[in-house]
Design a protein around this motif. Structure first.
Motif, PDB file in Angstrom:
ATOM      1  N   ARG A  60       1.050  -1.518  -0.466  1.00  0.00           N
ATOM      2  CA  ARG A  60       0.265  -0.096  -0.038  1.00  0.00           C
ATOM      3  C   ARG A  60       0.766   1.466   0.265  1.00  0.00           C
ATOM      4  NH1 ARG A  60      -5.537  -2.120   1.262  1.00  0.00           N
ATOM      5  NH2 ARG A  60      -6.086   0.217   0.960  1.00  0.00           N
ATOM      6  N   GLU A 110       0.700   5.478   1.204  1.00  0.00           N
ATOM      7  CA  GLU A 110      -0.141   6.797   1.854  1.00  0.00           C
ATOM      8  C   GLU A 110       0.209   7.749   1.123  1.00  0.00           C
ATOM      9  OE1 GLU A 110      -1.645   4.960   6.239  1.00  0.00           O
ATOM     10  OE2 GLU A 110       0.908   6.190   6.205  1.00  0.00           O
ATOM     11  N   ASP A 122      -5.119   6.424   1.812  1.00  0.00           N
ATOM     12  CA  ASP A 122      -4.621   4.421   1.999  1.00  0.00           C
ATOM     13  C   ASP A 122      -4.644   4.082   0.235  1.00  0.00           C
ATOM     14  OD1 ASP A 122      -2.679   4.271   3.782  1.00  0.00           O
ATOM     15  OD2 ASP A 122      -3.690   2.558   4.484  1.00  0.00           O
TER      16      ASP A 122
END
Length: 256
Positions: free
Chosen positions: A189, A191, A221
């Protein structure tokens, strides 16, 4: 494949009466009567350790850390409460490790259970370490390739640098973080800061999620484990960069 360190920890910790394993905050906990007596910590926040954190009896932390600092340490968070950190991959004898775990178990287990303790487990030492991807999830080939390409893009932005935040890559615009990268539970992920309005719109897409702790400040995210749209990533990263960049950085970006 031989037995690895994680298997050996499980074998020791579950050898005691009514001990059970539970998933903790990214780390397995071992409990008895609902209380944690041991936690396996693999490269916790990038500390480079493969270790057990043990609910040690009074005085044990000082005794072991002072006496054998190569094998024992004061763990974060729980160290001030007397917990003991035990290195699992630095030559510490597994009979000694099992003894430390037993002491932690006895320290909190009800007497009805400690009375049932038999002889200490005679464990065969592990022959393997932990899975490299478990130690560093971003070492997976596809994750490393995406991270490399992301670094190339960030390097084109004025006054950026890379550091770490909770053990994962964090990119800064000047002194402020504008992008972080992590991989947890098999999902990579990214961010970014996007602001509350765009945050709400993006969450209609299941690839996006509002992160805990910083989500209320406008962060988002983006799951890139399976596929990644590099145009989308560049736009989001650039928007986050512009939010945190100083005026001179924005001018340099415009002039580039």
């Amino acid at each position: 494949m031989g037995k690895n360190i994680k298997d050996a920890v499980r074998e020791v910790c579950l050898s005691f009466p009514e001990a059970e394993e539970r998933a903790g905050h990214g780390m397995p906990d071992y409990r008895v009567a609902g209380k944690v007596f041991a936690t396996l910590a693999v490269n916790h926040h990038g500390d480079g350790r493969i270790a057990l954190w043990l609910h040690a009896p009074p005085g044990a932390q000082h005794l072991h850390v002072e006496g054998e600092p190569a094998f024992y340490f004061v763990p974060p968070y729980v160290g001030p409460r007397g917990w003991l950190g035990v290195h699992l991959d630095r030559g510490n004898d597994w009979f000694a490790i099992a003894n430390r775990v037993r002491e932690a178990y006895v320290n909190i287990a009800p007497m009805t259970l400690t009375e049932r303790l038999g002889e200490l487990i005679d464990i065969e030492p592990p022959t393997e370490t932990v899975d490299p991807e478990e130690f560093d999830p971003l070492s997976a080939a596809h994750a490393a390739e995406k991270l490399s390409r992301l670094r190339e893009f960030v390097a084109t932005l004025p006054e950026t640098s890379e550091g770490t935040q909770f053990g994962t890559p964090a990119f800064k615009a000047g002194k402020k973080t504008f992008l972080t990268v992590f991989r947890h539970a098999g999902r990579m992920r990214l961010e970014f800061w996007v602001g509350p309005e765009l945050q709400a719109t993006l969450c209609d897409d299941p690839r996006f999620a509002i992160p805990r702790y910083i989500g209320h400040r406008g962060w988002i995210d983006l799951d890139v484990e399976d596929t990644i749209d590099w145009g989308e990533v560049r736009d989001l990263a650039l928007g986050s960069y512009r939010h945190f960049a100083l005026k001179r950085m924005l001018k340099a970006l415009q002039d580039a």
